[in-house]
Design a protein around this motif. Structure first.
Motif, mmCIF file in Angstrom:
data_model
loop_
_atom_site.group_PDB
_atom_site.id
_atom_site.type_symbol
_atom_site.label_atom_id
_atom_site.label_comp_id
_atom_site.label_asym_id
_atom_site.label_seq_id
_atom_site.Cartn_x
_atom_site.Cartn_y
_atom_site.Cartn_z
ATOM 1 N N GLY A 158 11.342 -50.614 13.207
ATOM 2 C CA GLY A 158 10.633 -51.208 14.348
ATOM 3 C C GLY A 158 9.871 -50.163 15.156
ATOM 4 N N PHE A 159 9.342 -50.622 16.287
ATOM 5 C CA PHE A 159 8.566 -49.736 17.172
ATOM 6 C C PHE A 159 9.430 -49.364 18.372
ATOM 7 N N ASN A 160 10.145 -48.256 18.219
ATOM 8 C CA ASN A 160 11.020 -47.817 19.306
ATOM 9 C C ASN A 160 10.292 -46.844 20.226
ATOM 10 N N VAL A 161 10.936 -46.522 21.337
ATOM 11 C CA VAL A 161 10.430 -45.473 22.226
ATOM 12 C C VAL A 161 11.588 -44.524 22.539
ATOM 13 N N TRP A 162 11.222 -43.299 22.918
ATOM 14 C CA TRP A 162 12.229 -42.274 23.196
ATOM 15 C C TRP A 162 11.946 -41.634 24.542
ATOM 16 N N ARG A 163 13.013 -41.401 25.295
ATOM 17 C CA ARG A 163 12.875 -40.709 26.587
ATOM 18 C C ARG A 163 12.944 -39.219 26.326
ATOM 19 N N GLU A 164 11.790 -38.581 26.352
ATOM 20 C CA GLU A 164 11.669 -37.153 26.064
ATOM 21 C C GLU A 164 10.578 -36.569 26.945
ATOM 22 N N LEU A 165 10.643 -35.271 27.199
ATOM 23 C CA LEU A 165 9.597 -34.547 27.944
ATOM 24 C C LEU A 165 9.310 -35.211 29.292
ATOM 25 N N ILE A 209 1.869 -44.994 12.883
ATOM 26 C CA ILE A 209 1.217 -44.230 11.807
ATOM 27 C C ILE A 209 -0.020 -44.978 11.318
ATOM 28 N N CYS A 210 -1.128 -44.297 11.364
ATOM 29 C CA CYS A 210 -2.412 -44.671 10.771
ATOM 30 C C CYS A 210 -2.793 -46.138 10.917
ATOM 31 N N ASN A 211 -2.635 -46.948 9.886
ATOM 32 C CA ASN A 211 -3.110 -48.333 9.939
ATOM 33 C C ASN A 211 -2.473 -49.103 11.100
ATOM 34 N N ASP A 212 -1.280 -48.702 11.530
ATOM 35 C CA ASP A 212 -0.636 -49.332 12.692
ATOM 36 C C ASP A 212 -1.557 -49.333 13.910
ATOM 37 N N ARG A 213 -2.444 -48.306 14.002
ATOM 38 C CA ARG A 213 -3.265 -48.179 15.224
ATOM 39 C C ARG A 213 -4.291 -49.286 15.351
ATOM 40 N N ARG A 214 -4.516 -50.030 14.283
ATOM 41 C CA ARG A 214 -5.515 -51.103 14.319
ATOM 42 C C ARG A 214 -4.925 -52.437 14.793
ATOM 43 N N TRP A 215 -3.600 -52.473 15.001
ATOM 44 C CA TRP A 215 -2.906 -53.731 15.302
ATOM 45 C C TRP A 215 -2.440 -53.744 16.747
ATOM 46 N N ARG A 250 1.696 -53.122 21.876
ATOM 47 C CA ARG A 250 2.310 -54.035 22.837
ATOM 48 C C ARG A 250 3.835 -53.972 22.765
ATOM 49 N N VAL A 251 4.378 -53.861 21.543
ATOM 50 C CA VAL A 251 5.845 -53.794 21.440
ATOM 51 C C VAL A 251 6.357 -52.532 22.145
ATOM 52 N N MET A 252 5.623 -51.452 22.017
ATOM 53 C CA MET A 252 6.016 -50.227 22.732
ATOM 54 C C MET A 252 5.693 -50.351 24.218
ATOM 55 N N GLY A 253 4.562 -51.004 24.524
ATOM 56 C CA GLY A 253 4.187 -51.217 25.927
ATOM 57 C C GLY A 253 5.261 -51.982 26.670
ATOM 58 N N LEU A 254 5.861 -52.954 25.997
ATOM 59 C CA LEU A 254 6.915 -53.754 26.629
ATOM 60 C C LEU A 254 8.176 -52.919 26.907
ATOM 61 N N GLN A 255 8.247 -51.755 26.265
ATOM 62 C CA GLN A 255 9.367 -50.837 26.533
ATOM 63 C C GLN A 255 8.927 -49.716 27.473
ATOM 64 N N GLY A 256 7.741 -49.885 28.069
ATOM 65 C CA GLY A 256 7.272 -48.932 29.078
ATOM 66 C C GLY A 256 6.622 -47.672 28.529
ATOM 67 N N VAL A 257 6.139 -47.718 27.307
ATOM 68 C CA VAL A 257 5.637 -46.484 26.691
ATOM 69 C C VAL A 257 4.535 -45.841 27.532
ATOM 70 N N GLU A 258 4.575 -44.498 27.582
ATOM 71 C CA GLU A 258 3.593 -43.736 28.368
ATOM 72 C C GLU A 258 2.749 -42.812 27.496
ATOM 73 N N ALA A 295 -4.666 -48.089 24.257
ATOM 74 C CA ALA A 295 -4.327 -47.296 25.436
ATOM 75 C C ALA A 295 -4.568 -48.123 26.708
ATOM 76 N N TYR A 296 -5.761 -48.682 26.829
ATOM 77 C CA TYR A 296 -6.129 -49.421 28.042
ATOM 78 C C TYR A 296 -5.218 -50.632 28.254
ATOM 79 N N GLN A 297 -5.038 -51.430 27.204
ATOM 80 C CA GLN A 297 -4.331 -52.710 27.371
ATOM 81 C C GLN A 297 -2.832 -52.542 27.607
ATOM 82 N N ASN A 298 -2.353 -51.311 27.435
ATOM 83 C CA ASN A 298 -0.936 -51.052 27.683
ATOM 84 C C ASN A 298 -0.731 -49.922 28.694
#
Ligand code: CDT
Length: 301
Positions: A152-159, A167-173, A178-186, A221-224
């Protein structure tokens, strides 16, 4: 301000004959340059250790196992992990993973500043095809050699922030972000290998393909309201061109740094993670504005 100084380490071509050790030397040279520029985190491409092997068809699938890593770190990549620890620099890079249970994934890892792996992502959206396709100008056999990621699309609390990977083709979807955005990704880290030629539409120029690259990353980037760092492996690999155009995009969707070459090239930018707050608390305050009762179709088909 919460500044993470991010280095996008675009890599030039890797030929079939290039050893992992030679590639790791190039990665270390980029890391040393990043250190001089004060980087906290270095981001390398998808399948950073080898040529983009899914362009090559092997009738016997197992022959392709030479491109896969059975453990990480391993003998070839240990010097990279050691240098990262010495420089106190977190890193992200992609590689082909042959898991102990025999499964094959297109994988990326995130380390902390001590060189310890803290996060793993396995590519979800695998483009291309399974069998040799005579209608294409070149093959793109990711569906032959990899299984869809199972993490899945997880997020990590780091830095000091919330970091995600794709990865690659994922960036077109849009779902990726959004799945990471819903977890507060920065800060989203994305490596890619994208052919300069569309195998099914040869008249499409590379400028159109670079436009779609920017469009996807800037929209995500913008939408999240998140930073996105997208890093290419570029140049001509055994006669097959990959485009460059590595990007660092701010949470407003603006490009703040962009690669100019198709070679090893470093972009460094101070990403203020607090710059994500405005968008996350106003127009893209998901809790206030999303209307999930109308989104069911997205996950039901
Ligand atoms: N590596 C990778 O995912 N590349 C794809 C090319 C798709 S063409 C079948 C990309 O989306 O950039």
């Amino acid at each position: 301000m919460r500044i993470v100084n991010v280095a996008a380490a675009q890599m030039g071509p890797i030929q079939k004959a290039d050893s992992r050790e030679a590639v790791v030397k190039r990665m270390i040279a980029l890391m040393d340059e990043a250190k001089k520029k004060g980087a906290d985190l270095i981001v390398y491409p998808e399948l950073a250790l080898t040529t983009f092997f899914p362009r090559w068809y092997s009738e016997d699938r197992a022959e392709a196992d030479i491109w896969f890593e059975r453990e990480m770190p391993n003998a070839a990549t240990k010097p990279l992990f050691e240098r990262a620890a010495q420089h106190q620099m977190a890193m992200n890079f992609g590689y082909a993973e042959l898991a102990p249970d025999g499964h094959h994934f297109n994988t990326a890892i995130l380390t902390d500043k001590s060189g310890k792996i803290v996060g793993k992502y396995r590519k979800v959206h695998l483009p291309g095809h399974v069998e040799y396709d005579t209608n294409r100008s070149h093959q793109h056999l990711e569906k032959r050699y990899f299984e869809p990621g199972d993490l899945g699309f997880n997020v990590w609390r780091e830095l000091g922030g919330i970091i995600g990977m794709a990865i690659c083709n994922d960036r077109r979807w849009p779902e990726t972000y959004r799945v990471m955005g819903l977890q507060g990704v920065e800060l989203v880290l994305i490596g890619y290998n994208t052919p300069s030629v569309n195998a099914e539409k040869s008249e499409e120029g590379v400028e159109k393909r670079l436009f779609h690259n920017r469009l996807s990353v800037q929209a995500g980037a913008y939408q999240n309201s998140t930073w996105v760092v997208a890093v290419a492996k570029a140049g001509v690999e055994d006669g097959h061109p990959l485009f460059g155009g590595s990007l660092i995009v701010d949470p407003d969707g603006e490009i703040v740094a962009e690669a100019k070459t198709e070679e090893d090239e470093l972009l460094v930018h101070p990403c203020d993670l607090d710059a994500t707050i405005f968008g996350k608390t106003t127009i893209f305050d998901f809790a206030r504005h999303r209307r999930i009762e109308h989104y069911g179709l997205i996950t039901s088909r």
